[in-house]
Design an enzyme around this catalytic site. Structure first.
Site, short mmCIF file in Angstrom:
data_model
loop_
_atom_site.label_atom_id
_atom_site.label_comp_id
_atom_site.label_asym_id
_atom_site.label_seq_id
_atom_site.Cartn_x
_atom_site.Cartn_y
_atom_site.Cartn_z
NE ARG A 51 -3.02 0.20 3.12
CZ ARG A 51 -2.45 0.67 4.43
NH1 ARG A 51 -1.76 1.95 4.59
NH2 ARG A 51 -2.36 0.16 5.40
CE1 TYR A 102 -15.93 11.45 -16.77
CE2 TYR A 102 -15.17 11.68 -14.51
CZ TYR A 102 -15.47 10.96 -15.46
OH TYR A 102 -15.91 9.66 -15.59
CG ASP A 173 -9.35 16.25 -15.77
OD1 ASP A 173 -8.51 15.70 -16.44
OD2 ASP A 173 -10.45 15.95 -15.22
CE LYS A 198 -11.75 7.94 -18.80
NZ LYS A 198 -12.22 9.33 -18.40
#
Ligand code: PLP
Length: 373
Positions: A51, A102, A173, A198
Site C-alpha cells: 500500500r 468531467y 484536468d 483514457k
C-alpha cells in the site's frame, strides 16, 4: 510549492515516452519493469508493503513525471486522484470549477459542497474575465481544457497568473490532451490531473489516474494521502498503463490526424448543425489552443441536425465506430452525452467522439452512412 520545478528534459517527448522509467542496466536484467505481484517486499529499499509503494508504480510515475515536467503520483482511478487533491487541500476549501468539467468531478465537487467539506462555485472557464471575476477568496481553481463535452478552451496561462495573484492554486484536468498535447505545469498550473484510463493507457483495458505536481513536497503529500486512504493502483494495471504510454505519442498523432480531417468533413455534412473542435478556425478558442497545445487533439463533438432521438439514431447505426462511453482508446467511440441525467447544459443533439487510430476512410464511410437516414 516553493521548490524549483524540474527543468525541461532535453529529450523529445516521443523519446521520453519510450525510454523513461526503465529498470537500471545490469547483466540479465529486464529492459521493462515487470509487474511486481507481491504485497510484501524485503527490507533494505524504498519498498516494504504494497500500500506504501511498488516498483511498478515508480516506473510509470518516472515516465509520466518526465513527460509532464513534474513529479507524478499514480492512483487507482482518476477519481481517486481527485479525492487525493481534495485530501491535501483540507476541509473548508473554496473551489471555483469549470461548469462543464468531467461529470464525475462535477458530481464529486457538488457532493463535497452539499456535505459542507468544500464551497464550490462554477463558471464558464473559456470566459477569462468572468472566471477571474469570481476568483477572489478561492483556494483552488479547477480547470479542464479542452472541456468535456463542449471542447471549450481555457486560457491556462492567464488564468493561472490571475489565480496566483489572488493566492489560489490551479489544477488542470489534462485527460483530453495527455502530456503530449499540453503540459499545464509549464503554463503555470500547480497540479495536473489525468485519468490514465483514457489516452495514457490507451487501450480501454485499465482504470487508473495520476496527479502530477511540480515539486517533491506536494508529491509526497499526495503519496501520503494514497497510503492513508488506500486508492492504490494494482501492479498489473500499472504495467499495462506504462506499456500503453510507450506508444502514446504515436497514437495521439494518428488519432489527431483522423480527427482534423473528420472535423473538416463534418462541417460540410448536410446533417451536421455544428462541429465543436479546437482545431477549426471557427472555434472561439482556436488561437489560445494553438498557443498552449501542440495540436488540437482527437476529441470532437458535433450537433446533429435534429433532436436527441435523431442523434441517438446516429449512434445506433455506426458499425466500425463503437457506441460506448469513455475515450482515449485506439478505437473510435461515439456517445450522446445528454443521455446522462447529470449532464445538464449539454445540447440534446450533441454527440461526442473520441477519434481512434483506424483508417480514416473506413471511419468516414461509417459515420457518413450513420448520418444518412
Ligand atoms: C474519465 C475522466 C476522469 C475520471 O477518471 P476515472 O479514471 O474514470 O476515475 C476525470 N476527468 C476526465 C476528463 C475524464 O474523462
Amino acid at each position: 510549492m516553493s521548490e524549483k520545478r524540474p527543468g525541461p528534459p532535453d529529450l523529445h517527448p516521443d523519446t521520453i515516452a519510450v525510454s523513461a522509467g526503465r529498470p537500471p542496466e545490469a547483466p540479465g536484467a529486464p529492459i521493462n519493469q515487470p509487474p511486481v505481484l507481491s504485497s510484501v517486499l524485503h527490507r533494505g529499499s524504498d519498498f516494504d508493503y504494497g500500500r506504501a509503494g511498488n516498483p511498478t508504480w515508480t516506473a510509470l510515475e518516472t515516465a509520466l513525471g518526465a513527460l509532464e515536467g513534474g513529479h507524478a503520483v499514480a492512483f487507482s482511478s482518476g477519481m481517486a486522484a481527485s479525492a487525493a487533491v481534495i485530501g491535501i487541500m483540507g476541509p473548508g476549501i473554496k473551489i471555483l470549477a469549470a461548469e462543464d468539467a468531467y461529470y464525475g468531478n462535477r458530481n464529486y465537487l457538488k457532493h463535497l459542497d452539499e456535505g459542507g467539506t468544500a464551497k464550490v462555485t462554477s463558471v464558464d472557464i473559456s470566459d477569462t474575465d468572468a472566471t477571474l471575476g469570481l476568483a477572489d477568496g478561492i483556494d483552488l481553481l479547477w480547470l479542464e481544457s479542452p472541456s468535456n463535452p463542449k471542447l471549450r478552451i481555457a486560457d491556462i496561462e492567464t488564468l493561472a497568473a490571475g489565480a496566483h495573484e489572488r493566492g489560489a492554486k490551479v489544477l488542470v484536468d489534462g485527460t483530453f490532451t495527455s502530456p503530449i498535447l499540453q503540459q499545464a505545469l509549464s503554463l503555470g498550473a500547480d497540479l495536473v490531473l489525468h485519468s490514465i484510463s483514457k489516452y495514457i493507457s490507451g487501450h480501454s483495458d485499465v482504470v487508473m489516474g495520476a496527479v502530477i505536481a511540480p515539486d517533491t513536497g506536494t508529491a509526497d503529500r499526495l503519496r501520503q494521502q494514497r497510503e492513508m486512504t488506500g486508492g492504490i493502483p494494482g501492479p498489473m494495471e500499472t504495467f499495462l498503463a506504462l506499456r500503453g504510454l510507450r506508444t502514446l505519442p504515436l497514437r495521439i498523432e494518428r488519432a489527431q490526424a483522423n480527427a482534423i480531417e473528420l472535423a473538416r468533413r463534418l462541417v460540410d455534412h448536410p446533417r451536421v448543425e455544428r462541429v465543436l473542435y479546437p482545431g477549426l478556425e471557427t472555434h472561439p478558442g482556436y488561437e489560445i489552443a494553438r498557443k498552449q497545445m501542440s495540436g488540437p487533439g482527437a476529441m470532437l463533438s458535433f450537433l446533429v441536425d435534429g433532436d436527441g432521438d435523431a442523434a441517438e439514431a446516429v449512434c445506433a447505426r455506426v458499425r466500425v465506430i463503437e457506441h460506448v462511453t469513455s475515450l482515449g482508446g485506439v478505437e473510435t467511440t461515439i456517445e450522446r452525452r445528454a443521455r446522462y441525467a447529470g449532464e445538464t447544459g449539454t445540447p440534446e443533439n450533441l454527440l461526442r467522439m473520441s477519434v481512434g487510430i483506424e483508417n480514416l476512410e473506413d471511419l468516414w464511410t461509417d459515420l457518413n452512412q450513420a448520418l444518412t437516414e
